[in-house]
Write an enzyme that holds these catalytic residues in place. Structure first.
Site, PDB file in Angstrom:
ATOM      1  N   THR A 138      -0.569   4.448   0.110  1.00 22.89           N
ATOM      2  CA  THR A 138      -1.442   5.565   0.473  1.00 22.89           C
ATOM      3  C   THR A 138      -0.690   6.627   1.260  1.00 22.89           C
ATOM      4  OG1 THR A 138      -3.440   4.198   0.458  1.00 22.89           O
ATOM      5  CG2 THR A 138      -3.508   6.209   1.772  1.00 22.89           C
ATOM      6  N   CYS A 173       0.841  -1.189   0.000  1.00 19.71           N
ATOM      7  CA  CYS A 173       0.000   0.000   0.000  1.00 19.71           C
ATOM      8  C   CYS A 173       0.878   1.241   0.000  1.00 19.71           C
ATOM      9  CB  CYS A 173      -0.917   0.015   1.225  1.00 19.71           C
ATOM     10  SG  CYS A 173      -2.021   1.444   1.292  1.00 19.71           S
TER      11      CYS A 173
END
EC number: 1.7.1.7
Length: 352
Positions: A188, A186
């Site tokens: 993000t 991830c």
């Protein structure tokens, strides 16, 4: 003027569990099973609350077959057809209580899970998964699913703060997925600057959920069996795993043999360009990819990883004197092992 929270927040890597006197004679004496009754569905679950993530390289039917035999859980990814679900259910009726059907939050997603749950009524768990669980649209979707399936157990997220955990539980969720950005594939936190250190997230969100008789699943950030133990020690009712379950025979992702003879499998985040190109056909021009694609070493049958995780959990319970997994938060004291600004934060006891 922007607000700054000065209180120190911690990840799994920042702490270790402190050992305590124990009356346990052997790791084999530890009971990893949990009996959990859910707030909204009123259903009761018994099993080992370790969950395979609903990524299409992890949450496969093949993974569910193996984990189900060990009474572990799988949130199956949302890209299987209704006919594939019907076939899986017919051949694996004995493990369906350890499986959830997954969904996004679109109208098409709702119709898809509706067809699956009508075709396979033995499935009683639904996992509603979005990257940003803070939108009003998602709250409304949770309420819609709760209204349509009042006796199904709903897992929903992701969020990282206590007030949003409470909002989702009051909107119909039984289990709230907590974690934004801690996953190994991830990005993000890099792309958006948004996130929350996962250990502190779990501790705070568990406290909020348990105050409403709700539950949480710690989603992401576990790089080894010890991290899984820390997540349970911090108060998680379930722990969801992605990367540790990647690269196996039962995992999705293409298997490739390198020029030197080593084998690797593809593993990617569900917000990566790889996933979006595969399932949607493009990366929308209004967004950026928030996941990466990596090659992980081929690791054979997942049973070896299962035994490693469960063995690590039993050892952690033994070191802390917890005869049952349920007791681990009450026995857990975390020692901070990273550089600290204030010695008051060096020892952390889980709030009861």
């Amino acid at each position: 003027m922007p607000n700054i929270i000065n209180e120190i927040k911690l990840d799994f890597k920042d702490v270790l569990l402190r050992p305590k006197r124990s009356t346990l004679k052997s790791r084999a004496d530890v009971d990893l099973f949990r009996n959990i009754t859910f707030r909204n569905s009123k259903r009761t679950y018994r099993g080992i609350p370790v969950i395979a993530s609903n990524m299409d390289t992890v949450g496969t039917f093949e993974m569910a077959k193996v984990l189900g035999q060990h009474k572990m859980f799988t949130t199956v990814h949302k890209y299987y057809s209704v006919d594939e679900w019907k076939k899986f259910a017919q051949e694996n009726a004995d493990i369906l209580e350890h499986v959830a059907v997954s969904s996004g939050s679109s109208d098409e997603d709702f119709e898809h899970i509706k067809l699956i749950l009508e075709a396979v009524p033995q499935i009683t768990f639904v996992c509603l998964d979005v990257a940003n669980g803070y939108s009003q649209h998602f709250i409304d979707f949770v309420r819609k699913v709760r209204s349509a399936f009042p006796t199904h157990t709903i897992m929903a997220g992701n969020v990282v703060t206590g007030e949003m955990v409470e909002e989702l539980i009051l909107s119909g969720a039984d289990i709230v997925k907590v974690g934004i950005g801690p996953g190994s594939v991830c990005t993000t936190r890099i792309k958006t600057g948004v996130g929350y250190p996962q250990l502190s997230c779990v501790m705070e969100c568990a406290d909020a959920a348990h105050g409403l008789q709700g539950h949480i699943v710690a989603d992401g950030g576990c790089t080894c069996a010890g991290d899984v133990a820390k997540a349970f020690g911090a108060g998680a009712d379930f722990v969801m795993i992605g990367g540790l379950f990647a690269g196996h025979d039962q995992s999705g992702g293409e298997l490739t043999v390198k020029s030197d003879g080593t084998k690797v499998k593809l593993f990617y985040g569900m917000s990566s360009s790889t996933a979006m190109l595969k399932h949607v056909g493009n990366v929308a021009n209004y967004r950026a990819s928030e996941g990466k694609t990596v090659e992980v070493p081929y690791r054979g049958d997942v049973i070896n990883t299962v035994q490693d995780i469960l063995g690590g959990l039993r050892s952690a319970c033994t070191y802390t004197g917890a005869a049952k997994l349920k007791e681990l938060p009450r026995r857990a004291t975390f020692i901070r092992c990273t550089q600290q600004a204030n010695p008051i934060y060096s020892t952390i006891t889980v709030k009861q």
